[in-house]
Structures are given as structure tokens and as C-alpha cells.
Scaffold this active site. Sequence first.
Site, short mmCIF file in Angstrom:
data_model
loop_
_atom_site.label_atom_id
_atom_site.label_comp_id
_atom_site.label_asym_id
_atom_site.label_seq_id
_atom_site.Cartn_x
_atom_site.Cartn_y
_atom_site.Cartn_z
N PRO A 118 12.76 10.47 -1.36
CA PRO A 118 12.39 11.80 -2.23
C PRO A 118 11.03 11.68 -2.93
O PRO A 118 10.71 10.43 -3.40
CB PRO A 118 13.69 11.83 -3.20
N CYS A 119 10.26 12.62 -2.95
CA CYS A 119 8.91 12.35 -3.60
C CYS A 119 9.22 12.57 -5.27
O CYS A 119 9.56 13.57 -5.80
CB CYS A 119 8.08 13.80 -2.99
#
Length: 766
Positions: free
Chosen positions: A113-114
Site C-alpha cells: 500500500p502507498c
Amino acid sequence: MIKLATVFSGIGSIEWALKRLKIPHKLVFACDNGERYLKEEFEEIQNEVYGLDHYETKKYIDNRYDKTGKRNFVQESYTANYEISPEDFYQDVRFLDGNFYKGQVDLFVGGSPCQSFSISGKRAGLEDARGTLFYEYARLVKEIQPKVFIYENVPGMLSHDKGNTFKTICDIFDSLGYDWKMDKLNSKDYGIPQNRSRLFIVGFRKDLNINDFNFPQKMPLEKVVKDYLETDIDKKYFHGEKGFKWITMEKSLKKRVSINSDISRTQAANQQFNWCGDMIFRPIELEQWAKEDERVYIGKYNGIEGVARKLTPRECLRLMGYDDDFKIVVPDQQMYRQCGNSIVVNVLEEIFKEVVNTGVFKKSVQHKIINVATVFSGIGSIEWALKRMNIDHNIIFACDNGDIEVEIDDEEKLRDEIKKIKTADEQNEYIRNIYEAKRKTNFVKQTYLNNYELDEKDFLYDVRFIDGTKYKGQVDLFVGGSPCQSFSIMGHQRGLDDTRGTLFYDYARLVKEIEPKVFIYENVQGMLKHDGGNTWNVIYNTFLSLGYKIYYKLLDSKDYGIPQTRRRVFVVGFKEDINEFEFPIEKELKFTMQDFLESNVRYGGFESIEGNIKLRKDKGEIDDKHFLSEKVLKHVMSPGTKGYYVKPEIDLEIARPLLSTMHKMHRAGVDNYVTLDGKIRRLTPRECLRLMGYDDTFKQVVSDTQMYKQAGNSIVVDVMISLMESIIKAYPEIIIEKNYKHRNINFELIKNENEEIYEQIALDEI
């Protein structure tokens, strides 16, 4: 054989890519929490697992996730489609120790995930990303040191947090010791009609000197979405009135929905959940059955009356590059999510082919390697020694019965029967079936195969029935010991036959049949005086009769870096003329037994760097089960009887010889005990492994009782390292230059005229 590991593994896009490319590969581990989350904070759980070893930590984390009461649907899909043991599937990347897999992974793949990072100063390297899941990915790259990594994320990562996120990511990848490149690739440019743009970063470990990697060129798109549709559709996928009207609204068509598109929208984790994604409209004349089903709404789209449906899970899988033999074992909603979270297989195929074209997985035509075979193999002392020395080696076979006893009425008759069988594999299977009929677990085999690369068929059970002629010319180094038994020594005239009926006979017979360049034979020091010296005389003369130049000496572990008094006889035989061989000189002992205790060096802190032991002094915790009860303590501290008196010393600086019966807890004058916080305890299995020279990356996969036995039966690794250094000095040719059991991969496009598709195949196996 590509050794693959993945995190944020999902349904295995790179795994499926390798399968489609027909590339032999081994899954080292995979990791995915299946979108389940623990209520406890990371720090709280970290404190709970502090001091636990690798397996204990995994068990603890697995139990935590089990207690959530939620199923890991991702793991269910993954294990249904790929061969991986539960021990190698992890639930939480945050608690996965990459040091455990250092040097065991060729290709490491994952995305994360960013998340925003702190970028104050940008001087902390990997620490700048701590607390994010990208940190865990980068940490594992640093710890595992794979040859190649592939990292994937959404293109928005480039502009995330005004570009600060990606600046930190670049700095971190630069700090890991890898040469890397990045590019944005869209699935529609690589054979899949889906508008899915993703950022890919590919890194090569700097010491491999790979600098000619290029991302794949775009390919013409030859198929559209309708080519991926199923023909027999379950009615449940068709929309009712509310759904039909929603997807045909102008607002929906602008932002959320495509109907009958040639190129699909980006598949998302929530596709089809809120009537989003790609829809299929069919004129009513083609779906007459709908007039009889009240649940399906018949409406108008672009002036045409008909019905509409969402894509099926199988169609979504096809649009992610998965073939129809991918098994769907979870509910539709979960399958939709898993498809939307996956990486498109076709894109990874093309990236992987470019990675292969660099030669990073090739073994050079002139590649240095030792071919090793062992009997009475135990937990692999020479194998671990070569690993610690970073000497590439190929294990031809190993053999150990794991204390399983099988009565053979007529050994010679059985031996003759086996020789009639043509191949070594068939011979070995014949014996394996005899042993497995006993329905007992070979715990030694279990430990061995979890720590070394060896096909199960090449782990043999009985040294007496190995036909060495099948391995002639394949073995450079042959290693083993055997129980000490008396021999008939009438005249010493019969050579090998003087030892018939003993297990030494079979060791010596295999030396004669295999003709290794070098052999190492080990035994207890008492062998020299056994049976009034007759045993040793027969052994020595037998080795000489085989045509080998023989050297022997008593070596003590404490003279070669390990704080344990353990004297063993080592015999080294050379088939060819060599430089003068000398046994290794004694070394100064730098450590005490106390230095090796887990209470002083927690699990993971006992490392081997370039063959030398390194300690990271970070105190660990000891399980209560290792402390002695009052009842056991009285027995342990007893000095014995008048006929057998031994002073009960504990907390020694140099350990007594480790015994295979340590689990039985002998008196303190015989076994090793230490104190902690005023209480007396026995050594842990991990401490025993350390005192035998096995660093903390060695996997314990058996019970404590079995591990104590296996450690006590082993040869000290550091003695083998010193011995190998002397052997190589006298006979450098033992490190041969050739290819063996490695695949040199070229890719060739083969057109299948019947199906009009292209299949990627691997050729030129060496």
C-alpha cells in the site's frame, strides 16, 4: 530452478507467470494477511514475540490471526493453486524475519500500500519508511539479499504526498545495494485488453554486475474483452431493475461503468460490488430465457431492449492473465477482490523474460561448484559448512535412516535384487518403500530437506543398499561417519572384505564404487583404541587398498572456534596426486559457551558472515520449559554414586561434548547446564545448534527432543570449515568448473497453428 519468494502475494501473479512459462521454480515462502487485521498495536505484538525463535514467532502470529475468527480467503486461493506448505505461508509481513532466508531466494516480488513517509533530512535510509508496509518490503530485500526484486505499485505513488513518498522510496532502494530501473506499464500493451497502468521497479544486486536490463517493448493487442467471455452464464450474474438502471445512467457510464467495451476498465478490489466495472449487455432476442425470470430486468440500452450482467469471476481471472485451470475455491465476492488486487500475469511474464535475458539466473559455463554426497548425513554438517563458506555446491544424494530400524533377513539377496533394477532412482524408491511401510517419521530427513536443496527422491534411507556404481564420476566430495564396530582382522589380507557386515564396510564400499575425488570420514576418538587398536588398523588399511592417499588426525572443536570440548577422528582421502596436505592449525578461541546463550544473544543474532561467527548482543528470553523443576534439579546436581562420581559443574566457559541424549537430562557432570536469574536450566535446542556451528538461519522443524538428538549426532560445522580450507589449499581442483543441474533459459515464440496463440517455452536445458 528459480527460488521464488513473494509478499503481499495475493493469488500469485508471478507464480502463475512462471507456471505459464514452464520455468522450474521453488516457492520459498509467500505472505498475505487476506485483508484481516489484528486489533493489537504493532509494538504490543512485537513485545510478545521478543525472544521467540523463527518458528515460535510464526506460530504465535498464526494463532493471533486465527483468533480473529476470520478466514484468510487469499491463502485458500493460493494454496489451492500452488504447492506450498503451511510452514512457508506467512500471515503478517511485519513479523517475517528475512535473515532466516538470506541467500535462499533468487527472485523476490511484491507490492505494498502507498503510504506517506517522514522525509526529514532524508538521512535515515530505510528508517525513513519505518511504520509503513513499504518499509517491510525494503527491509526484507535488505535481509534476504535476493538476486532480483520486482516491486509493483500504482502510478499515483509518483505524485503521492507531493512527490515526497517516491523521493524516499528512491533513496531507500539506492541504499539497499541494488541497481534498479522503473517504468510504467499498461496491461493493454502486453496482450491483455485491460486499461491497467502500474509502476514496476526491478532491482539487481550490485555484486552480480547486471546493467543491461530493459523493460519489455509494447506489443500489439490482438484480442478484445469479448474474446475472454464465457458462453454459459449463471443467471445470478444478471442485473435486476435497480442494478440495470444504475449501470446505464449517464453519470455511471462516465465514471464507474463500461458496457461492451473492447478494452476493460482497471479491475478493482471492489469491482462488481457496487455495480462498478465492466458490464455486458445482450439484446433480448439472444437471451429469451430472461422473459421467464422475474429477477432479471429487461431494459433498454442505446435504444436496444435487452439484459445486462456483470463479469463472472472466471472472466475477471482471464482479464488478469490467469488460465482456466486456476481453481476458484472462494465465494464470488472474494474472487472479485482477489482479481482486482492482483498483478496482470502477462505483464510479469514479459518483465521476467527481460530479467532472464540479462543472464542473472544463468550459471556461467565456467562456474565453480562442488558436487557433494553424504551418508549418515544427519543435519548436514558439510552442507552447512559449504553454505557458510559461500561455496556453491550441488548435493547428489544424502542418506540417513533417522533411527528407523528395518529388519532385513538376507542383505546379500536384497542387494542382488536391487542391482537388477536399472536406474538409481528406481533402486532407491524400492528401498524407500520398505522403510515407509514402517509408517514412522524420518525426523532427520524432515530437518534436512527443510534446510538444503535436494529432491526428496535423492534422500536415501539405507547406506547398505546404495548402489555406488550409479554415481561413479558424479561426486567430488564424499562425507560420512559410521558406528564403531569390531572387524575380523585375520591377516588383514582381504581389504574391504575384512569389514563386511559392518556399516563401515558400506561407507568404504561406496568410496570404491563412486570414486570421489576426496572423502572425509569422521568417528569418535575411541575408534583409534577400539578392540585393542585392531579396528583402526583394518580401517586404515582398507582405505589404502582403495587407492587413496590417507591422512588422519584427532581434532577438537574448541581449537576451531566453537566453545565445546569435542574430539573426533577425521580421515581425509585423496584419489589424485595433490600438494602436501596439512590438517588445519589450531585457532584462538574467541567465544565462551556463555556468549552463545540465547539469554545473551537472542534468536537471529548468531550470524555467519563470510564463514566467521558474528554475534549481535541483544538479550533474548528463555521459555520456562527449559528451567529445571526441583525434582529434576536434585537428579541433575547429584554427584553420582561411589562407582560413578562426577563433580556437578555448571556455567562452564567451554561446553562438555553435546550428547544425542541431551533431552533426557543427565547429571551436571556429564551434560551442560547454566543459570539465569538464580535458576538452573538446560540448553535450548537453538543453543545446541550454535554449539555445533549452525547459525540462526538453520530451520528447526522438529520437536525439541528430536532437535537435541540431531544436534548431538552432528559434526561441528566450524571444524568442517577449517578442514575444507585445508583440503582446498592442497587440492584446489576440487572446486570444479562446470555447469550442473542449472537451467540456461532462452525464450522462443512457438506459433500454435490450431489455436492461433503464442506459447512461451523454455529451451536449452544444461
